[in-house]
Scaffold this motif. Structure first.
Motif, PDB file in Angstrom:
ATOM      1  N   GLY A 544       0.797  -1.220   0.000  1.00 42.24           N
ATOM      2  CA  GLY A 544       0.000   0.000   0.000  1.00 42.24           C
ATOM      3  C   GLY A 544       0.826   1.264   0.000  1.00 42.24           C
ATOM      4  N   PHE A 545       1.961   1.238   0.698  1.00 44.94           N
ATOM      5  CA  PHE A 545       2.834   2.412   0.749  1.00 44.94           C
ATOM      6  C   PHE A 545       3.716   2.551  -0.502  1.00 44.94           C
ATOM      7  CE2 PHE A 545       2.817   2.023   5.643  1.00 44.94           C
ATOM      8  CZ  PHE A 545       1.632   2.744   5.702  1.00 44.94           C
ATOM      9  N   GLY A 546       3.701   1.545  -1.369  1.00 48.21           N
ATOM     10  CA  GLY A 546       4.472   1.619  -2.602  1.00 48.21           C
ATOM     11  C   GLY A 546       5.927   1.234  -2.473  1.00 48.21           C
ATOM     12  N   ALA A 547       6.266   0.415  -1.485  1.00 45.05           N
ATOM     13  CA  ALA A 547       7.643  -0.052  -1.339  1.00 45.05           C
ATOM     14  C   ALA A 547       7.923  -1.110  -2.410  1.00 45.05           C
ATOM     15  CB  ALA A 547       7.863  -0.637   0.058  1.00 45.05           C
ATOM     16  N   ARG A 548       8.855  -0.828  -3.334  1.00 44.87           N
ATOM     17  CA  ARG A 548       9.113  -1.740  -4.444  1.00 44.87           C
ATOM     18  C   ARG A 548       9.542  -3.127  -3.970  1.00 44.87           C
ATOM     19  NH1 ARG A 548      11.673   2.915  -6.099  1.00 44.87           N
ATOM     20  NH2 ARG A 548      13.687   2.065  -5.471  1.00 44.87           N
ATOM     21  N   GLU A 549      10.346  -3.179  -2.913  1.00 46.28           N
ATOM     22  CA  GLU A 549      10.872  -4.456  -2.442  1.00 46.28           C
ATOM     23  C   GLU A 549       9.781  -5.355  -1.873  1.00 46.28           C
ATOM     24  OE1 GLU A 549      13.830  -1.296  -2.567  1.00 46.28           O
ATOM     25  OE2 GLU A 549      11.936  -1.475  -1.471  1.00 46.28           O
ATOM     26  N   VAL A 550       8.655  -4.776  -1.473  1.00 48.77           N
ATOM     27  CA  VAL A 550       7.524  -5.559  -0.977  1.00 48.77           C
ATOM     28  C   VAL A 550       6.497  -5.761  -2.079  1.00 48.77           C
ATOM     29  CG1 VAL A 550       5.682  -5.670   0.748  1.00 48.77           C
ATOM     30  CG2 VAL A 550       7.904  -4.679   1.361  1.00 48.77           C
ATOM     31  N   ARG A 551       6.218  -4.695  -2.816  1.00 43.09           N
ATOM     32  CA  ARG A 551       5.184  -4.775  -3.847  1.00 43.09           C
ATOM     33  C   ARG A 551       5.526  -5.811  -4.914  1.00 43.09           C
ATOM     34  NH1 ARG A 551       5.764  -0.153  -6.219  1.00 43.09           N
ATOM     35  NH2 ARG A 551       6.660  -1.047  -8.111  1.00 43.09           N
ATOM     36  N   GLY A 552       6.785  -5.881  -5.324  1.00 46.32           N
ATOM     37  CA  GLY A 552       7.173  -6.826  -6.369  1.00 46.32           C
ATOM     38  C   GLY A 552       6.860  -8.263  -6.012  1.00 46.32           C
ATOM     39  N   PRO A 553       7.379  -8.782  -4.850  1.00 44.10           N
ATOM     40  CA  PRO A 553       7.051 -10.166  -4.477  1.00 44.10           C
ATOM     41  C   PRO A 553       5.563 -10.396  -4.247  1.00 44.10           C
ATOM     42  CG  PRO A 553       8.972  -9.409  -3.266  1.00 44.10           C
ATOM     43  CD  PRO A 553       8.424  -8.216  -3.985  1.00 44.10           C
ATOM     44  N   VAL A 554       4.851  -9.403  -3.684  1.00 44.89           N
ATOM     45  CA  VAL A 554       3.413  -9.573  -3.434  1.00 44.89           C
ATOM     46  C   VAL A 554       2.661  -9.699  -4.757  1.00 44.89           C
ATOM     47  CG1 VAL A 554       1.344  -8.416  -2.586  1.00 44.89           C
ATOM     48  CG2 VAL A 554       3.409  -8.465  -1.181  1.00 44.89           C
ATOM     49  N   LEU A 555       2.973  -8.839  -5.724  1.00 41.37           N
ATOM     50  CA  LEU A 555       2.297  -8.919  -7.011  1.00 41.37           C
ATOM     51  C   LEU A 555       2.665 -10.191  -7.764  1.00 41.37           C
ATOM     52  CD1 LEU A 555       2.489  -5.227  -8.305  1.00 41.37           C
ATOM     53  CD2 LEU A 555       0.562  -6.412  -7.248  1.00 41.37           C
ATOM     54  N   ALA A 556       3.911 -10.636  -7.607  1.00 44.46           N
ATOM     55  CA  ALA A 556       4.311 -11.887  -8.248  1.00 44.46           C
ATOM     56  C   ALA A 556       3.526 -13.061  -7.681  1.00 44.46           C
ATOM     57  CB  ALA A 556       5.815 -12.114  -8.068  1.00 44.46           C
ATOM     58  N   ALA A 557       3.334 -13.066  -6.362  1.00 41.53           N
ATOM     59  CA  ALA A 557       2.553 -14.138  -5.746  1.00 41.53           C
ATOM     60  C   ALA A 557       1.099 -14.066  -6.184  1.00 41.53           C
ATOM     61  CB  ALA A 557       2.663 -14.045  -4.223  1.00 41.53           C
ATOM     62  N   ALA A 558       0.560 -12.863  -6.227  1.00 41.84           N
ATOM     63  CA  ALA A 558      -0.828 -12.714  -6.666  1.00 41.84           C
ATOM     64  C   ALA A 558      -0.996 -13.099  -8.122  1.00 41.84           C
ATOM     65  CB  ALA A 558      -1.292 -11.271  -6.441  1.00 41.84           C
ATOM     66  N   ARG A 559      -0.001 -12.760  -8.945  1.00 39.65           N
ATOM     67  CA  ARG A 559      -0.063 -13.108 -10.360  1.00 39.65           C
ATOM     68  C   ARG A 559      -0.069 -14.622 -10.547  1.00 39.65           C
ATOM     69  NH1 ARG A 559       3.289  -9.437 -12.008  1.00 39.65           N
ATOM     70  NH2 ARG A 559       5.133 -10.668 -11.557  1.00 39.65           N
ATOM     71  N   ALA A 560       0.678 -15.325  -9.699  1.00 42.86           N
ATOM     72  CA  ALA A 560       0.700 -16.785  -9.794  1.00 42.86           C
ATOM     73  C   ALA A 560      -0.655 -17.379  -9.425  1.00 42.86           C
ATOM     74  CB  ALA A 560       1.785 -17.345  -8.885  1.00 42.86           C
ATOM     75  N   LEU A 561      -1.377 -16.722  -8.507  1.00 44.01           N
ATOM     76  CA  LEU A 561      -2.676 -17.240  -8.085  1.00 44.01           C
ATOM     77  C   LEU A 561      -3.791 -16.843  -9.049  1.00 44.01           C
ATOM     78  CD1 LEU A 561      -2.439 -16.512  -4.250  1.00 44.01           C
ATOM     79  CD2 LEU A 561      -2.190 -18.723  -5.401  1.00 44.01           C
ATOM     80  N   ASN A 562      -3.684 -15.655  -9.639  1.00 43.25           N
ATOM     81  CA  ASN A 562      -4.759 -15.159 -10.500  1.00 43.25           C
ATOM     82  C   ASN A 562      -4.156 -14.348 -11.649  1.00 43.25           C
ATOM     83  OD1 ASN A 562      -7.171 -14.408 -11.579  1.00 43.25           O
ATOM     84  ND2 ASN A 562      -7.832 -13.118  -9.855  1.00 43.25           N
ATOM     85  N   PRO A 563      -3.567 -14.999 -12.633  1.00 45.10           N
ATOM     86  CA  PRO A 563      -2.791 -14.308 -13.682  1.00 45.10           C
ATOM     87  C   PRO A 563      -3.537 -13.196 -14.400  1.00 45.10           C
ATOM     88  CG  PRO A 563      -2.480 -16.674 -13.798  1.00 45.10           C
ATOM     89  CD  PRO A 563      -3.562 -16.442 -12.809  1.00 45.10           C
TER      90      PRO A 563
END
Length: 579
Positions: A544-563
């Motif tokens: 939510g705060f836009g930290a790249r080091e957190v957002r990247g892995p979170v979006l990658a995990a979400a992309r794997a679950l719901n591409p």
């Protein structure tokens, strides 16, 4: 902050190699692909986690067999020798010196493949002197054990036991130094498996001796185990090192020729590196000294707290351990932009990992200590004291990790060897900058001492822990500025902005995790519930705060679950230099 190099230092790096107008010559090996870095990090992380787990088991057995009393205090004073030798000779000073040296040798090997092997030249120039110096230091530590104990902990009621253990642990100086040298050489060659395994065999050696002899020898068995484990560390690396060395250029065509790009040894480069590492380790000396005048067991509480707290830094330090050879080779080839980009990325990733661990420790310290240590001679009072110290220590963990990232490229700019065709020693201002890390570490140590002296009479061990956190944070802030002065043009506004977002996410995760951990009394359930809450909250807040080091892995995990859904969100939210 401008990306230009500081005007005060017009040429802090050797010029890129090659003909005029050409790009810098590539490093001696092709740049590793991202898949290689992921595999290297994975192997290093698994083996380092195994070593840390065995180290934790070692501490659990020490707590179970001996508790926290005068005997363990005496052993921990003796453990100051390997605690000082390990960072100086294995990971920190030896790595700072030799990884850049071997990286430069590998660059020269590619530039002039038919010349005598520069890697062998580095070994011939440095290893014999290193063995001689290490042997002398080990002997001096053993002979001076009584004076060392008196200096470190004058308030010990039974210094004789500490002297005996110190003489045993003095053996570690020689094998630690050999292990650090060989590990640096292997990492420069992109060999990470054997170096990552040294702490596995080290702790296995300690555990074997401890289990076999604790009843007969008491805490002396732990000292003997430390000595045995150090010998296993060096032995593990000899074979892989010799195999790498044999791959160098050694044929008849190379013999008898003189390289146009030979290496020149610069032994004085050792001094600022050693001064920085010893000054950094002096924080432990301060704790031992001031803690020896506090009630028995205080030094042990500080030690157990430090061991648990350092687990949060392990993954963060592993990141720069794997990428350090890449930074060193980029600097050896004169590629400032690649070095800057890698250092900025390492600072962000290390901060994210360590802040997540810090939030977990602050939220779950009582349940973690109870789960790990509260058995045998280690009682509830010890648990409460150790947990309080962990929470105070945790304020300094991010700074510890950032220093580990920043100091590696800093010392890479002036390695222990240089090209023979480079200009001579730099101007006086640049030579003074070599001492900048040691100078700011002295300032940080002064903050540690002042805070400890003022706070210890009232707060005891918590005052010592607060001094540690305040001193190391002061050093990290000053070192960040010094890295720019030294010649690596970090974009400070971008770096500090990213860290601010990570700190905010960690603060929110700590509050939520503390509340969750307090809902149940069972240590295991409390740790699991608090840890899960911290992880989820950190991921959500960081994204939510836009930290790249957190957002990247979170979006990658979400992309794997719901591409399909996440792909759209990712394209809309993607930023330059994202993960």
């Amino acid at each position: 902050m401008s990306t230009d190099r500081p005007a005060a230092l017009a040429a802090p790096l050797p010029a890129p190699r090659g003909a005029p107008g050409e790009h810098p010559a590539p490093a001696s090996d092709p740049p590793p692909r991202s898949g290689f870095l992921a595999r290297a990090f994975g192997i290093t992380a698994v083996l380092s986690a195994a070593g840390s787990g065995l180290g934790l088991l070692r501490d659990l057995l020490l707590a179970r067999y001996f508790g926290a009393n005068q005997g363990t205090d005496a052993f921990l004073v003796a453990w100051t020798v390997p605690e000082t030798a390990a960072p100086l000779l294995i990971e920190d000073a030896m790595s700072f010196l030799m990884v850049p040296a071997f990286a430069l040798a590998l660059v020269l090997r590619e530039e002039e493949p038919d010349a005598p092997d520069p890697v062998r030249q580095v070994v011939r120039a440095t290893l014999p002197w290193l063995l001689l110096a290490l042997s002398g230091l080990a002997l001096a530590a053993a002979l001076g054990a009584p004076q060392l104990v008196e200096l470190l902990a004058p308030g010990l009621p039974d210094p004789g036991l500490a002297v005996t253990c110190t003489r045993i642990t003095a053996i570690t100086v020689l094998p630690f130094g050999v292990a650090g040298y060989l590990a640096a050489a292997l990492r420069a060659h992109h060999g990470f498996t054997a170096p990552a395994g040294i702490y596995v065999v080290y702790n296995l050696g300690i555990l074997a001796v401890l289990l076999a002899l604790h009843a007969a020898l008491g805490v002396r068995s732990a000292a003997l185990g430390v000595a045995a484990g150090s010998l296993l560390m060096a032995g593990l690396l000899v074979g892989p090192f010799l195999r790498r060395l044999r791959r160098g250029q050694s044929g008849a065509a190379a013999r008898g020729r003189r390289s146009r790009k030979a290496l020149v040894l610069m032994p004085l480069a050792l001094l600022p590196v050693a001064a920085f590492t010893l000054t950094r380790q002096s924080q432990v000396f301060v704790e031992r000294y001031l803690g020896s005048a506090l009630p028995p067991g205080t030094i042990s509480h500080l030690n157990y707290a430090a061991k648990v707290s350092q687990l949060a830094m392990t993954a963060g330090i592993l990141i720069c351990t794997v990428t350090f050879p890449l930074v060193a080779r980029a600097l050896a080839a004169g590629d400032l932009a690649a070095a800057r980009d890698r250092v900025e990325k390492d600072l962000g990733q290390a901060a994210a990992v360590v802040l997540l661990g810090t939030a977990f420790l602050m939220a779950c310290a009582p349940s973690v200590v109870s789960l790990l240590f509260e058995r045998g001679a280690f009682g509830p009072r010890d648990t409460a004291a150790t947990a309080d110290v962990i929470r105070v220590y945790s304020f300094g963990l991010p700074a510890q990790a950032l220093i580990g990232v920043m100091i590696r490229p800093y010392f890479s700019l002036r390695p222990v060897v240089r090209r023979a065709d480079d200009p001579g020693p730099e101007d006086g201002r640049r030579r003074l900058l070599d001492w900048y890390p040691a100078a700011v570490m002295v300032l940080g140590l002064g903050v540690t001492v002042a805070t400890g002296v003022l706070a210890t009479p009232r707060f005891g061990a918590l005052g010592l822990a607060a001094g540690n956190a305040a001193g190391i944070t002061t050093t990290a802030a000053l070192l960040l500025r010094g890295l720019v002065l030294r010649g690596i043009p970090l974009r400070l506004r971008r770096v500090l902005g990213g860290h601010g977002r990570l700190v905010a996410a960690a603060a929110g995760a700590t509050l939520l995790g503390t509340a969750a951990a307090g809902l149940v009394a069972d240590p295991l359930l409390s740790t699991l519930l608090g840890g899960l809450t911290v992880a989820l909250a950190f991921a959500a807040l960081g994204t939510g705060f836009g930290a790249r080091e957190v957002r990247g892995p979170v979006l990658a995990a979400a992309r794997a679950l719901n591409p399909p859904t996440v792909a759209t969100v990712d394209e809309e939210g993607k930023r330059p230099h994202g993960q």
